[in-house]
Design a protein around this motif. Structure first.
Motif, PDB file in Angstrom:
ATOM      1  N   ARG A  49      28.139 -56.096 -53.766  1.00  0.00           N
ATOM      2  CA  ARG A  49      29.543 -56.085 -53.346  1.00  0.00           C
ATOM      3  C   ARG A  49      30.442 -56.716 -54.402  1.00  0.00           C
ATOM      4  NH1 ARG A  49      30.684 -55.275 -47.985  1.00  0.00           N
ATOM      5  NH2 ARG A  49      32.336 -56.832 -48.041  1.00  0.00           N
ATOM      6  N   LEU A  54      34.188 -55.527 -53.681  1.00  0.00           N
ATOM      7  CA  LEU A  54      34.505 -55.719 -52.268  1.00  0.00           C
ATOM      8  C   LEU A  54      34.452 -57.205 -51.962  1.00  0.00           C
ATOM      9  CD1 LEU A  54      32.614 -52.751 -50.572  1.00  0.00           C
ATOM     10  CD2 LEU A  54      35.065 -53.021 -50.922  1.00  0.00           C
ATOM     11  N   MET A  95      29.531 -46.357 -53.987  1.00  0.00           N
ATOM     12  CA  MET A  95      28.868 -47.295 -53.083  1.00  0.00           C
ATOM     13  C   MET A  95      28.365 -46.543 -51.855  1.00  0.00           C
ATOM     14  SD  MET A  95      28.571 -50.780 -52.623  1.00  0.00           S
ATOM     15  CE  MET A  95      28.262 -51.961 -51.325  1.00  0.00           C
ATOM     16  N   PHE A  97      26.816 -47.382 -48.112  1.00  0.00           N
ATOM     17  CA  PHE A  97      26.733 -48.529 -47.214  1.00  0.00           C
ATOM     18  C   PHE A  97      25.572 -48.397 -46.234  1.00  0.00           C
ATOM     19  CE2 PHE A  97      31.108 -48.056 -48.528  1.00  0.00           C
ATOM     20  CZ  PHE A  97      31.514 -49.346 -48.790  1.00  0.00           C
ATOM     21  N   ARG A  99      25.715 -48.886 -43.076  1.00  0.00           N
ATOM     22  CA  ARG A  99      26.118 -48.174 -41.859  1.00  0.00           C
ATOM     23  C   ARG A  99      26.982 -46.957 -42.182  1.00  0.00           C
ATOM     24  NH1 ARG A  99      28.978 -51.318 -38.494  1.00  0.00           N
ATOM     25  NH2 ARG A  99      28.620 -49.796 -36.872  1.00  0.00           N
ATOM     26  N   ASN A 101      29.574 -45.593 -42.937  1.00  0.00           N
ATOM     27  CA  ASN A 101      31.027 -45.689 -43.043  1.00  0.00           C
ATOM     28  C   ASN A 101      31.686 -44.377 -43.445  1.00  0.00           C
ATOM     29  OD1 ASN A 101      30.646 -48.322 -42.426  1.00  0.00           O
ATOM     30  ND2 ASN A 101      31.147 -49.141 -44.442  1.00  0.00           N
ATOM     31  N   LEU A 102      31.190 -43.273 -42.886  1.00  0.00           N
ATOM     32  CA  LEU A 102      31.913 -42.015 -43.086  1.00  0.00           C
ATOM     33  C   LEU A 102      33.219 -42.094 -42.312  1.00  0.00           C
ATOM     34  CD1 LEU A 102      29.196 -39.231 -42.837  1.00  0.00           C
ATOM     35  CD2 LEU A 102      30.259 -40.201 -44.873  1.00  0.00           C
ATOM     36  N   PHE A 103      34.223 -41.305 -42.752  1.00  0.00           N
ATOM     37  CA  PHE A 103      35.492 -41.282 -42.042  1.00  0.00           C
ATOM     38  C   PHE A 103      35.340 -40.363 -40.822  1.00  0.00           C
ATOM     39  CE2 PHE A 103      36.857 -41.660 -46.650  1.00  0.00           C
ATOM     40  CZ  PHE A 103      36.831 -43.044 -46.615  1.00  0.00           C
ATOM     41  N   PRO A 104      35.372 -40.905 -39.601  1.00  0.00           N
ATOM     42  CA  PRO A 104      34.996 -40.105 -38.427  1.00  0.00           C
ATOM     43  C   PRO A 104      35.995 -38.990 -38.100  1.00  0.00           C
ATOM     44  CG  PRO A 104      35.796 -42.262 -37.754  1.00  0.00           C
ATOM     45  CD  PRO A 104      35.687 -42.290 -39.259  1.00  0.00           C
ATOM     46  N   TYR A 147      31.726 -32.792 -38.023  1.00  0.00           N
ATOM     47  CA  TYR A 147      32.249 -34.158 -38.053  1.00  0.00           C
ATOM     48  C   TYR A 147      31.074 -35.136 -38.056  1.00  0.00           C
ATOM     49  CZ  TYR A 147      36.994 -32.528 -37.246  1.00  0.00           C
ATOM     50  OH  TYR A 147      38.216 -31.947 -37.402  1.00  0.00           O
ATOM     51  N   ALA A 149      30.222 -37.487 -36.197  1.00  0.00           N
ATOM     52  CA  ALA A 149      29.599 -37.721 -34.893  1.00  0.00           C
ATOM     53  C   ALA A 149      28.627 -36.618 -34.517  1.00  0.00           C
ATOM     54  CB  ALA A 149      30.677 -37.858 -33.817  1.00  0.00           C
ATOM     55  N   GLN A 150      28.740 -35.459 -35.192  1.00  0.00           N
ATOM     56  CA  GLN A 150      27.837 -34.347 -34.877  1.00  0.00           C
ATOM     57  C   GLN A 150      26.594 -34.359 -35.759  1.00  0.00           C
ATOM     58  OE1 GLN A 150      31.151 -31.672 -35.636  1.00  0.00           O
ATOM     59  NE2 GLN A 150      30.878 -30.762 -33.629  1.00  0.00           N
ATOM     60  N   ARG A 163      29.579 -38.187 -50.952  1.00  0.00           N
ATOM     61  CA  ARG A 163      30.962 -38.679 -51.074  1.00  0.00           C
ATOM     62  C   ARG A 163      31.090 -39.607 -52.285  1.00  0.00           C
ATOM     63  NH1 ARG A 163      33.539 -42.297 -46.316  1.00  0.00           N
ATOM     64  NH2 ARG A 163      31.871 -43.701 -46.970  1.00  0.00           N
TER      65      ARG A 163
ATOM     66  N   GLN B 180      35.446 -49.088 -42.588  1.00  0.00           N
ATOM     67  CA  GLN B 180      36.311 -47.981 -42.976  1.00  0.00           C
ATOM     68  C   GLN B 180      37.236 -48.393 -44.127  1.00  0.00           C
ATOM     69  OE1 GLN B 180      36.505 -44.707 -41.651  1.00  0.00           O
ATOM     70  NE2 GLN B 180      34.493 -45.283 -40.906  1.00  0.00           N
ATOM     71  N   ALA B 183      34.926 -48.530 -47.199  1.00  0.00           N
ATOM     72  CA  ALA B 183      34.582 -47.208 -47.721  1.00  0.00           C
ATOM     73  C   ALA B 183      35.780 -46.619 -48.454  1.00  0.00           C
ATOM     74  CB  ALA B 183      34.140 -46.289 -46.586  1.00  0.00           C
ATOM     75  N   GLN B 202      42.888 -43.095 -37.436  1.00  0.00           N
ATOM     76  CA  GLN B 202      41.899 -43.534 -36.449  1.00  0.00           C
ATOM     77  C   GLN B 202      42.532 -44.463 -35.420  1.00  0.00           C
ATOM     78  OE1 GLN B 202      37.926 -44.592 -38.025  1.00  0.00           O
ATOM     79  NE2 GLN B 202      38.760 -43.999 -39.995  1.00  0.00           N
ATOM     80  N   GLY B 279      36.825 -35.304 -34.144  1.00  0.00           N
ATOM     81  CA  GLY B 279      35.663 -35.982 -34.710  1.00  0.00           C
ATOM     82  C   GLY B 279      35.010 -36.973 -33.778  1.00  0.00           C
ATOM     83  N   LEU B 281      32.982 -38.069 -30.413  1.00  0.00           N
ATOM     84  CA  LEU B 281      31.872 -37.428 -29.735  1.00  0.00           C
ATOM     85  C   LEU B 281      32.321 -36.645 -28.503  1.00  0.00           C
ATOM     86  CD1 LEU B 281      29.070 -37.460 -30.729  1.00  0.00           C
ATOM     87  CD2 LEU B 281      28.505 -39.219 -29.084  1.00  0.00           C
TER      88      LEU B 281
END
Lengths: 254, 285
Positions: A49, A54, A95, A97, A99, A101-104, A147, A149-150, A163, B180, B183, B202, B279, B281
């Motif tokens: 980081r 960061l 970077m 991560f 988790r 950290n995609l943009f949902p 997306y 979430a899918q 990315r 977020q 990122a 968001q 996006g 769920l």
């Protein structure tokens, strides 16, 4: 003579009373794949980081591609760089991560094109074509319009790798990229990382996947309590550790 | 090791049995009672001192229709000003700069801390403090000419709304995961671009229900502007009953219009929510 891509010199970082990094020095050479291992709290994530800023370091210096990061020397003092200058320096690193950290609110493709179009100001068509190629490279050509979430965790992490690659970085930083994944999804992410390593990308990988380190890493660095304890070829550090602390860590992990 | 035992006896086979419908006697009785009470209230109003013909005649009177148009114009403009101010102030509040932070906190403190009707009266009577306003040497004007009821209502309602909206926006931004921001930074974005492109879209998902609430509040709060002569719905209804003394009839007319507008706004809010739920769920499935 080649120069290190990353030169870390006497870097310290504190979080309040806690010393996360104690006087760490390290070189990363172009094309090298380095795995950082160690218990949680050993400072390996903090080190990553600090390289992409960061986290700011409290002492010492980090040079990336010959350029001092985050500060500028002037009149015998260090002056912090502006946000824009730091942003420009960050473009040299990608970077990934723990988790994802995609943009949902954006599709897989939009996640990848966001940086090149918005930050680098490149043409949308050209970037989209490259993004599709990157998705194909990570095995997700069919998921461009999904997306996050899918997608499964492993698919999300592969999009996140694409990315980061879209910015054409010189150095890829991976912060425990498989730790948040279900065991059966770890392999697909590691496969993408192996392919990337083979293509000659310089990589620093914080990981608990010792199998991956043994197979892919040019160098393994073991950290404990904010300091580098032992480093060397993967077969040496993982196969025949010299330090007691390394031996204790390895026997606890395996 | 012992072999796994066969299933134990004594548990009857339930396959093919359905769950029976219960009669729900209490629900039927209570519903009937409520209908009776409502009918009694309706009958009382029908036989009370209300000339319903006036209600139906004035429901679509030109002055009333102009009033509802002015109400909606003011509500929309003041809400837009409020949201704009709210976003700016929320960003200032979350900035690392202590000057910006204090200014934002002071604004919220001042405009949430005083009654809206008092703020409206202050804006409207600004001429008492500053007879002329403007930039010396460039442009000046008499404050009474500039501070029309429209402008006073817009500033009063919009700036007051901004103080509340900033807190809604701040909550929305705080609800977005710190990862977020990281990122966005990692792909080279600065703070403001990350806010605009990544965090605010968001946050919108979270803030739309409370903002819908605030907007419904705003539609009704415009009625306070009647005290500074802004010709909105209630003000126009009052003007009519000052002339014809049909007080209750015109208040009912105004009430019906407010109800109608709010009823239309609720499904509109749902459409907006769906737009910003991309996006997530719930929609993806």
């Amino acid at each position: 003579m080649t120069k290190p891509l990353v030169a870390i010199r006497s870097v310290s970082k504190n979080f309040g009373e806690f010393q996360a990094l104690k006087n760490v020095s390290l070189d990363v050479w172009p094309g090298e794949v380095m795995c950082l291992i160690g218990a949680s709290g050993s400072g390996k994530t903090t080190l990553l980081r600090c390289i992409n800023q960061l986290a700011t370091i409290d002492a010492g210096g980090i040079w990336l591609d010959g350029e001092l990061l985050g500060v500028r020397e002037h009149g015998g003092r260090l002056h912090r760089l502006s946000e824009q200058q730091i942003g420009r320096q960050r473009l040299k690193t990608g970077m990934v991560f723990q988790r994802f950290n995609l943009f949902p609110h954006k599709t897989a493709l939009e996640n990848i094109t966001e940086g090149p179009t918005q930050v680098q100001g490149r043409k949308a068509d050209e970037v989209r074509a490259e993004a599709r190629e990157l998705l194909r490279r990570v095995g997700l050509a069919a998921k461009a319009d999904s997306y996050p979430a899918q997608l499964s965790g492993g698919q999300q992490q592969r999009v996140a790798i694409a990315r980061a690659l879209a910015m054409k970085p010189m150095l890829m930083l991976f912060d425990e990229p498989t730790s948040a994944l279900d065991p059966e999804l770890v392999g697909e992410v590691l496969a993408v990382m192996k392919e990337l390593a083979k293509s000659g990308m310089t990589m620093m990988v914080v990981t608990h996947e010792l199998g991956f380190a043994r197979e892919v890493a040019d160098r393994v660095v073991y950290m404990d309590q904010g300091a580098i304890v032992e480093q060397g070829r993967a077969s040496d550090v993982l196969g025949a550790p010299r330090e007691e602390r390394t031996k204790a860590f390895l026997s606890a992990v395996i | 090791m012992k072999p796994a035992p066969a299933l134990a006896q004594g548990f009857p086979d339930l396959s093919g049995m359905r769950i029976a419908r219960e009669p729900h006697w209490f629900r039927w009785i209570s519903a009937a009672l409520i209908i009776l009470v409502l009918a009694a209230i309706a009958r009382a109003f029908a036989n009370g001192q209300i000339e319903w013909s006036y209600v139906s005649r004035f429901l679509t009177a030109k002055v009333i229709l102009e009033g509802i148009v002015n109400t909606m114009v003011m509500a929309v403009l003041a809400m837009m000003l409020g949201i704009l101010l709210g976003i700016v102030v929320a960003i200032m509040r979350l900035s690392p700069n202590p000057v910006l932070k204090s200014v934002a906190a002071g604004y919220t403190w001042l405009f949430r801390g005083t009654p809206l009707i008092l703020q409206l009266l202050l804006w409207f009577n600004l001429a008492l403090v500053f007879p002329t306003i403007g930039i010396p040497g460039v442009w000046t004007a008499r404050a009474v000419d500039v501070m029309t009821p429209f402008l006073a209502a817009l500033l009063g309602l919009g700036i007051n709304q901004g103080a509340y909206t900033s807190e809604v926006m701040r909550a929305g931004m705080l609800s977005v995961d710190i990862g977020q921001y990281e990122a966005a930074q990692a792909i080279g974005m600065g703070r403001l671009r990350a806010l605009r492109r990544i965090v605010l879209p968001q946050a919108m998902r979270v803030v739309i229900p409370p903002l819908g609430n605030e907007f419904i509040g705003m539609v009704k709060a415009t009625s306070l502007a009647s005290v500074i002569q802004y010709p909105e719905l209630l003000h126009n209804a009052e003007n009519i009953y000052y002339a014809n003394s049909r007080v209750i009839e015109l208040l009912i007319v105004a009430g019906l219009w407010y109800l109608l507008v709010v009823s239309i706004l609720t499904p509109l809010q749902m459409l907006l929510e769906r737009r910003f739920a991309r996006g997530t769920l719930r929609l993806a499935r």
